[in-house]
Design a protein around this motif. Structure first.
Motif, PDB file in Angstrom:
ATOM      1  N   VAL A  51       1.106  -1.496  -0.134  1.00  0.00           N
ATOM      2  CA  VAL A  51       0.043   0.210   0.259  1.00  0.00           C
ATOM      3  C   VAL A  51       0.681   1.047   0.574  1.00  0.00           C
ATOM      4  CG1 VAL A  51      -1.387   1.632   1.435  1.00  0.00           C
ATOM      5  CG2 VAL A  51      -2.231  -1.174   1.141  1.00  0.00           C
ATOM      6  N   VAL A  52       2.197   1.405   0.980  1.00  0.00           N
ATOM      7  CA  VAL A  52       3.223   2.244   1.357  1.00  0.00           C
ATOM      8  C   VAL A  52       3.466   2.936  -0.659  1.00  0.00           C
ATOM      9  CG1 VAL A  52       5.016   3.588   1.723  1.00  0.00           C
ATOM     10  CG2 VAL A  52       3.539   1.987   3.393  1.00  0.00           C
ATOM     11  N   SER A  53       3.921   1.912  -1.119  1.00  0.00           N
ATOM     12  CA  SER A  53       4.555   2.191  -2.551  1.00  0.00           C
ATOM     13  C   SER A  53       3.366   2.425  -3.570  1.00  0.00           C
ATOM     14  CB  SER A  53       5.876   0.196  -2.621  1.00  0.00           C
ATOM     15  OG  SER A  53       4.805  -0.084  -3.857  1.00  0.00           O
ATOM     16  N   LEU A  54       2.523   2.198  -3.079  1.00  0.00           N
ATOM     17  CA  LEU A  54       1.256   2.083  -4.330  1.00  0.00           C
ATOM     18  C   LEU A  54       0.733   3.945  -4.241  1.00  0.00           C
ATOM     19  CD1 LEU A  54      -0.740  -0.612  -3.886  1.00  0.00           C
ATOM     20  CD2 LEU A  54       0.533  -0.420  -6.550  1.00  0.00           C
ATOM     21  N   LEU A  55       0.824   4.175  -2.346  1.00  0.00           N
ATOM     22  CA  LEU A  55       0.005   5.322  -2.765  1.00  0.00           C
ATOM     23  C   LEU A  55       1.280   6.448  -2.542  1.00  0.00           C
ATOM     24  CD1 LEU A  55      -1.611   4.912   1.169  1.00  0.00           C
ATOM     25  CD2 LEU A  55      -2.709   5.538  -1.453  1.00  0.00           C
ATOM     26  N   ALA A  56       2.588   5.929  -2.971  1.00  0.00           N
ATOM     27  CA  ALA A  56       3.619   6.776  -3.775  1.00  0.00           C
ATOM     28  C   ALA A  56       3.132   7.266  -4.753  1.00  0.00           C
ATOM     29  CB  ALA A  56       5.550   6.265  -2.552  1.00  0.00           C
ATOM     30  N   GLN A  57       3.487   6.033  -5.609  1.00  0.00           N
ATOM     31  CA  GLN A  57       2.951   6.937  -6.967  1.00  0.00           C
ATOM     32  C   GLN A  57       2.548   8.074  -7.833  1.00  0.00           C
ATOM     33  OE1 GLN A  57       1.853   3.231  -8.938  1.00  0.00           O
ATOM     34  NE2 GLN A  57       3.854   1.655  -7.956  1.00  0.00           N
ATOM     35  N   TYR A  58       1.561   7.970  -6.969  1.00  0.00           N
ATOM     36  CA  TYR A  58       0.411   9.527  -6.914  1.00  0.00           C
ATOM     37  C   TYR A  58       0.459  10.212  -5.648  1.00  0.00           C
ATOM     38  CZ  TYR A  58      -3.170   7.093  -4.707  1.00  0.00           C
ATOM     39  OH  TYR A  58      -4.251   6.658  -3.776  1.00  0.00           O
ATOM     40  N   GLY A  59       0.709  10.103  -4.514  1.00  0.00           N
ATOM     41  CA  GLY A  59       1.117  10.828  -3.114  1.00  0.00           C
ATOM     42  C   GLY A  59      -0.699  10.790  -2.740  1.00  0.00           C
ATOM     43  N   GLY A  60      -0.961   9.723  -2.943  1.00  0.00           N
ATOM     44  CA  GLY A  60      -1.653   9.468  -1.882  1.00  0.00           C
ATOM     45  C   GLY A  60      -1.051   9.313  -0.405  1.00  0.00           C
ATOM     46  N   GLN A  61      -2.198   9.344   0.640  1.00  0.00           N
ATOM     47  CA  GLN A  61      -1.140   9.153   1.727  1.00  0.00           C
ATOM     48  C   GLN A  61      -2.389   8.290   2.805  1.00  0.00           C
ATOM     49  OE1 GLN A  61      -2.002  13.715   3.553  1.00  0.00           O
ATOM     50  NE2 GLN A  61      -1.572  12.270   5.854  1.00  0.00           N
ATOM     51  N   LEU A  62      -0.979   7.934   3.768  1.00  0.00           N
ATOM     52  CA  LEU A  62      -1.403   6.409   4.455  1.00  0.00           C
ATOM     53  C   LEU A  62      -2.176   6.652   5.778  1.00  0.00           C
ATOM     54  CD1 LEU A  62      -1.910   3.778   5.262  1.00  0.00           C
ATOM     55  CD2 LEU A  62       0.278   3.151   5.668  1.00  0.00           C
ATOM     56  N   ILE A  63      -3.184   6.818   6.460  1.00  0.00           N
ATOM     57  CA  ILE A  63      -3.352   7.223   7.990  1.00  0.00           C
ATOM     58  C   ILE A  63      -3.437   5.622   8.174  1.00  0.00           C
ATOM     59  CG2 ILE A  63      -4.745   8.113   9.420  1.00  0.00           C
ATOM     60  CD1 ILE A  63      -5.967  10.086   6.905  1.00  0.00           C
ATOM     61  N   GLU A  64      -2.371   6.236  10.003  1.00  0.00           N
ATOM     62  CA  GLU A  64      -2.936   4.869  10.128  1.00  0.00           C
ATOM     63  C   GLU A  64      -3.393   5.164  12.456  1.00  0.00           C
ATOM     64  OE1 GLU A  64       0.178   2.033   8.674  1.00  0.00           O
ATOM     65  OE2 GLU A  64       1.070   3.723   9.848  1.00  0.00           O
ATOM     66  N   ILE A  65      -4.396   4.287  12.612  1.00  0.00           N
ATOM     67  CA  ILE A  65      -5.106   4.519  13.480  1.00  0.00           C
ATOM     68  C   ILE A  65      -4.500   3.556  14.838  1.00  0.00           C
ATOM     69  CG2 ILE A  65      -7.425   5.146  14.196  1.00  0.00           C
ATOM     70  CD1 ILE A  65      -6.977   6.710  12.673  1.00  0.00           C
ATOM     71  N   PRO A  66      -4.213   3.939  16.145  1.00  0.00           N
ATOM     72  CA  PRO A  66      -4.269   3.013  16.987  1.00  0.00           C
ATOM     73  C   PRO A  66      -5.121   1.772  16.859  1.00  0.00           C
ATOM     74  CG  PRO A  66      -3.363   5.496  18.372  1.00  0.00           C
ATOM     75  CD  PRO A  66      -3.999   5.423  16.795  1.00  0.00           C
ATOM     76  N   TYR A  67      -4.075   0.764  17.078  1.00  0.00           N
ATOM     77  CA  TYR A  67      -5.743  -0.721  16.837  1.00  0.00           C
ATOM     78  C   TYR A  67      -6.111  -0.500  18.169  1.00  0.00           C
ATOM     79  CZ  TYR A  67      -7.743  -5.438  16.273  1.00  0.00           C
ATOM     80  OH  TYR A  67      -8.447  -6.441  16.006  1.00  0.00           O
ATOM     81  N   THR A  68      -7.705  -0.384  18.682  1.00  0.00           N
ATOM     82  CA  THR A  68      -8.160  -0.537  19.981  1.00  0.00           C
ATOM     83  C   THR A  68      -8.221  -2.085  20.326  1.00  0.00           C
ATOM     84  OG1 THR A  68     -10.117   0.803  18.840  1.00  0.00           O
ATOM     85  CG2 THR A  68     -10.797  -0.243  20.691  1.00  0.00           C
ATOM     86  N   ARG A  69      -7.505  -1.920  21.675  1.00  0.00           N
ATOM     87  CA  ARG A  69      -7.493  -3.452  22.348  1.00  0.00           C
ATOM     88  C   ARG A  69      -7.828  -3.409  24.107  1.00  0.00           C
ATOM     89  NH1 ARG A  69      -3.329  -5.656  19.191  1.00  0.00           N
ATOM     90  NH2 ARG A  69      -2.000  -4.255  18.111  1.00  0.00           N
ATOM     91  N   ASN A  70      -9.133  -2.982  23.322  1.00  0.00           N
ATOM     92  CA  ASN A  70      -9.754  -3.445  25.311  1.00  0.00           C
ATOM     93  C   ASN A  70     -10.527  -4.596  25.531  1.00  0.00           C
ATOM     94  OD1 ASN A  70     -11.958  -2.929  23.203  1.00  0.00           O
ATOM     95  ND2 ASN A  70     -12.426  -0.242  23.825  1.00  0.00           N
ATOM     96  N   GLU A  71     -10.890  -4.117  26.619  1.00  0.00           N
ATOM     97  CA  GLU A  71     -11.720  -5.997  26.521  1.00  0.00           C
ATOM     98  C   GLU A  71     -12.676  -5.899  25.500  1.00  0.00           C
ATOM     99  OE1 GLU A  71     -11.319  -8.887  28.471  1.00  0.00           O
ATOM    100  OE2 GLU A  71      -9.490  -7.977  28.781  1.00  0.00           O
ATOM    101  N   SER A  72     -13.526  -5.196  25.617  1.00  0.00           N
ATOM    102  CA  SER A  72     -15.051  -5.420  24.719  1.00  0.00           C
ATOM    103  C   SER A  72     -14.461  -5.685  23.168  1.00  0.00           C
ATOM    104  CB  SER A  72     -15.959  -4.688  24.779  1.00  0.00           C
ATOM    105  OG  SER A  72     -15.503  -3.723  23.524  1.00  0.00           O
ATOM    106  N   VAL A  73     -13.393  -5.469  22.650  1.00  0.00           N
ATOM    107  CA  VAL A  73     -12.855  -5.675  21.181  1.00  0.00           C
ATOM    108  C   VAL A  73     -12.536  -6.680  21.447  1.00  0.00           C
ATOM    109  CG1 VAL A  73     -11.311  -5.209  19.871  1.00  0.00           C
ATOM    110  CG2 VAL A  73     -12.660  -3.190  20.678  1.00  0.00           C
ATOM    111  N   LYS A  74     -11.948  -6.916  22.577  1.00  0.00           N
ATOM    112  CA  LYS A  74     -11.365  -8.799  23.090  1.00  0.00           C
ATOM    113  C   LYS A  74     -12.397  -9.584  22.881  1.00  0.00           C
ATOM    114  CE  LYS A  74      -6.775  -8.152  24.898  1.00  0.00           C
ATOM    115  NZ  LYS A  74      -6.846  -7.874  26.295  1.00  0.00           N
ATOM    116  N   LYS A  75     -13.205  -8.920  23.527  1.00  0.00           N
ATOM    117  CA  LYS A  75     -14.630 -10.581  23.829  1.00  0.00           C
ATOM    118  C   LYS A  75     -15.210  -9.911  22.160  1.00  0.00           C
ATOM    119  CE  LYS A  75     -18.666 -10.348  26.467  1.00  0.00           C
ATOM    120  NZ  LYS A  75     -19.732  -9.974  27.362  1.00  0.00           N
ATOM    121  N   VAL A  76     -15.567  -9.900  21.448  1.00  0.00           N
ATOM    122  CA  VAL A  76     -16.533  -9.527  20.656  1.00  0.00           C
ATOM    123  C   VAL A  76     -14.739 -10.779  19.367  1.00  0.00           C
ATOM    124  CG1 VAL A  76     -16.928  -8.653  18.306  1.00  0.00           C
ATOM    125  CG2 VAL A  76     -16.811  -7.405  19.993  1.00  0.00           C
ATOM    126  N   ASP A  77     -13.654 -10.244  19.591  1.00  0.00           N
ATOM    127  CA  ASP A  77     -13.066 -11.102  18.175  1.00  0.00           C
ATOM    128  C   ASP A  77     -12.955 -12.575  18.756  1.00  0.00           C
ATOM    129  OD1 ASP A  77     -11.508 -10.499  16.307  1.00  0.00           O
ATOM    130  OD2 ASP A  77      -9.676 -11.296  17.999  1.00  0.00           O
TER     131      ASP A  77
END
Ligand code: SPV
Ligand code: MG
Length: 431
Positions: A105-131
């Motif tokens: 993805v990084v290399s594809l976006l770099a070809q035309y100036g697209g931007q990658l935004i990364e959000i910290p992954y939610t690792r709380n109890e309720s997400v773990k429970k769903v998983d």
């Protein structure tokens, strides 16, 4: 208006996904990519929702403008079509197998100036429970049982590896590799009579009774979600086989393979070195028909294994049996051989496919081990079973270590061959 692309593969939208989507909304029009089953199964958990259901789920998320189909784990095609200004993803792909997708993805976006935004992954109890709930769901009989048939529809060749315990089951469940930039994993497990017997220090002669075999299945099912094919030996007497079909089906086993032998069964890899008797076509067809008659779902598969090539009975006998067993209702044909060259197996496949294009063909290439999966698939094989490799890997190492401790009167010399005890105590996650 700028466009923002978010690729999803989930079956449940939890607060972690909503975080990502809410962030995406701040940047522009939100396009969700729905990863297809075919793309998912090479590196991710099998979905519990159909593609149609996932599409509807994503479409219903508030603030989503459009849902598109992403049919590959890599983003080349989708990015060239959409050219998003932003691509948003959780930061959980920075490590582990999915790292290579991020690099793509990084290399594809770099070809035309697209931007990658990364959000910290939610690792709380309720997400773990769903998983955890999703994993539980996948391991339930009604989801696990049908998965082999589903995989046959979407995999070029279904790859099955032997498991004989909870631990080996976990290895099959979790192993993912990156080969030449493509991620890959096993599709399911084979519970081999050879390995199940050997693990108990017993010969492979149908001595291990069904209750013990089921104990192995239970141990594996407890900690895994992937489909299971049971090596059912000869299936036993028809009247017993019918009860066992019911039990296996209820447990969520996907398929049983029974071989057309009768009397004292010995392992096929002995070939004609030991006395083995092939069942009559008539009798074996009756066994298949009886099993098919009592099964309750359309998911469960009874696969007939043909021993003609092993026993030197020739190609025509193998083919006659294959067509008769299919007519009796067999859901697949396993053709076995102990030659190091796959040509007799390929001959069988070609001849069989002239008259039958649909019934899955299964092979166990223990002896013809130089043949690649791509060649098997090209020759009409649908499932490859690596039937004993984990057991054969473990035994020589354990034996060597046992000898070295006796020789050295201590363990220092062999520590570099061992997993550190700090790692082994953390190997198994607690729930
Ligand atoms: C097994 O794994 O037990 C099998 C396959 O039946 S083979 O050992 O090749 O016969
Ligand atoms: Mg066996």
């Amino acid at each position: 208006m700028k466009t923002v692309y978010v690729c999803l593969s989930t079956d449940t939208i939890h607060e972690g996904h909503m975080n990502v989507i809410n962030e995406a909304k701040k940047y522009g029009t939100v396009i969700i990519g729905m990863l297809t089953d075919r793309a998912l199964v090479s590196f991710n958990r099998f979905p519990t929702l159909t593609e149609k259901e996932r599409y509807a789920l994503y479409k219903g998320i508030q603030g989503v403008d459009r849902v598109v189909i992403q049919d590959d784990m890599y983003y080349d095609k989708i990015i060239s079509e959409i050219h998003p200004d932003y691509l948003i993803h959780g930061d959980n792909w920075c490590d582990g197998p999915e790292k290579i997708i991020r690099e793509n993805v990084v290399s594809l976006l770099a070809q035309y100036g697209g931007q990658l935004i990364e959000i910290p992954y939610t690792r709380n109890e309720s997400v773990k429970k769903v998983d955890r709930k999703l994993i539980e769901k996948l391991s339930m009989p009604e989801y696990r049982r049908k998965r082999l048939r589903q995989l046959l529809e979407i995999r070029p060749i279904v790859k099955i590896l032997e498991a004989h315990s909870g631990l080996t089951g976990l290895i099959v469940e979790k192993t993912i590799v990156n080969k030449g930039g493509r991620l890959d994993q096993y599709d399911g497990m084979w519970i081999s009579s050879l390995c199940d017997s050997t693990d108990r220090g017993k010969p492979d002669i149908e001595l291990i009774d069904m209750s013990s075999r089921i104990r192995t299945i239970d141990d594996i099912m407890d900690v895994t979600t992937k489909p299971i094919i049971l090596d059912g030996d000869t299936g036993g007497v028809t009247e017993h086989f019918m009860y066992n079909v019911r039990t296996l089906e209820r447990k969520g086993v996907s398929a049983v393979i029974i071989e057309d032998k009768i009397g004292l069964k010995k392992n096929s890899l002995f070939g004609t070195e030991v006395e083995q008797t092939q069942d009559s076509i008539e009798n074996f067809c009756k066994k298949i028909e009886s099993g098919k008659r009592v099964q309750l779902t359309d998911d469960f598969m009874i696969i007939a294994r043909i021993e003609s090539l092993i026993l030197g009975k020739g190609m025509q006998d193998a083919l006659n049996r294959a067509f008769a067993f299919c007519d009796a209702g067999a859901d697949g044909i396993m053709i076995h051989s102990r030659k190091s060259d796959p040509s007799e197996v390929f001959d069988f496949c070609h001849n069989f496919r002239q008259n039958n294009r649909k019934t899955p063909l299964i092979v166990v290439p223990t002896t013809f081990n130089s043949v690649k999966e791509e060649d098997l698939a090209r020759n009409g094989v649908n499932i490859v079973i690596y039937a004993n490799q984990l057991m054969r890997a473990a035994f020589p190492t354990m034996k060597y270590i046992a000898e070295q401790i006796l020789i050295n009167h201590r363990t220092e010399e062999i520590e570099d061959r061992l997993m550190h005890f700090k790692d082994i105590i953390r190997l198994i996650d607690e729930i």
